[in-house]
Design a protein around this motif. Sequence first.
Motif, PDB file in Angstrom:
ATOM      1  N   ALA A  11      81.450  95.130  51.420  1.00 52.09           N
ATOM      2  CA  ALA A  11      82.120  95.185  50.096  1.00 52.09           C
ATOM      3  C   ALA A  11      81.118  96.753  49.253  1.00 52.09           C
ATOM      4  N   LYS A  12      80.080  96.253  49.365  1.00 51.49           N
ATOM      5  CA  LYS A  12      79.059  97.533  48.657  1.00 51.49           C
ATOM      6  C   LYS A  12      79.429  98.724  48.759  1.00 51.49           C
ATOM      7  N   TRP A  16      81.569  97.843  45.581  1.00 54.39           N
ATOM      8  CA  TRP A  16      81.713  96.068  44.807  1.00 54.39           C
ATOM      9  C   TRP A  16      80.249  96.082  44.303  1.00 54.39           C
ATOM     10  N   THR A  17      80.076  94.645  43.491  1.00 47.03           N
ATOM     11  CA  THR A  17      79.196  93.975  42.862  1.00 47.03           C
ATOM     12  C   THR A  17      79.032  92.904  43.938  1.00 47.03           C
ATOM     13  N   ASP A  20      81.115  90.138  43.328  1.00 49.39           N
ATOM     14  CA  ASP A  20      82.500  90.127  43.028  1.00 49.39           C
ATOM     15  C   ASP A  20      83.033  89.803  44.226  1.00 49.39           C
ATOM     16  N   ALA A  21      82.894  90.323  45.107  1.00 48.06           N
ATOM     17  CA  ALA A  21      81.864  90.598  46.849  1.00 48.06           C
ATOM     18  C   ALA A  21      82.523  89.162  47.353  1.00 48.06           C
ATOM     19  N   LEU A  42      89.621  91.794  49.274  1.00 44.40           N
ATOM     20  CA  LEU A  42      89.215  92.908  48.786  1.00 44.40           C
ATOM     21  C   LEU A  42      90.164  93.287  47.839  1.00 44.40           C
ATOM     22  N   ALA A  46      90.920  92.269  43.962  1.00 46.29           N
ATOM     23  CA  ALA A  46      90.832  93.742  43.144  1.00 46.29           C
ATOM     24  C   ALA A  46      91.848  93.522  41.983  1.00 46.29           C
ATOM     25  N   LEU A  50      90.668  90.681  38.937  1.00 43.01           N
ATOM     26  CA  LEU A  50      89.196  91.441  38.733  1.00 43.01           C
ATOM     27  C   LEU A  50      89.021  92.067  37.737  1.00 43.01           C
TER      28      LEU A  50
END
Length: 131
Positions: A11-12, A16-17, A20-21, A42, A46, A50
Motif C-alpha cells: 500500500a505504501k 498510503w500511510t 491508513d493501510a 484499498l 479510499a 478516507l
Amino acid sequence: MMTKKQAIEFAKKFGWTAKDAERAFTDLNFKEADEQALLLALVKFAGNELAERQRLQGAQKAQVTKKVKYIKEIEVEFSNKIGEYEELLRQERSSFVNIIAGVYRIANRFGLEDPWIEALLAKYDEYENAA
C-alpha cells in the motif's frame, strides 16, 4: 499468501500511510489475499471513510493552529500588561519618593534629619540611575 507487513508495504508503494493501510486491511484475510484483493480493499477504503478521516484530520490541525495562535496572542497581551504595570509602578514609586524628598527638604530646614529617609533617597537615586 501474504503477511500484514507485506500488505502495508504494498500500500505504501501507492502513497498510503501505514495506519491508513492497516485500517483498509482490517477485514482482509492475509492468508488468502493476493494483489487484487489488496487493491480492492484499498479502493473500498479510499472512498467516504478516507475522505471523512482526512477531513477530520484537517479540522483537528486547524483547531491546533487556532489554539497556538490564541496562546501567542495571550502571551503578547500578558507581556504588554506586565510592561504597562511595571511602568505604572515605576511612576508611582517616583511620585511617592518625590513627595518624600520634597517634604524632607522642607523638614530638613527645620532641623529634621533622618538617616532612614536619606538612605531611601540615596537608594532610589541609585535605582533611577541604574535603569
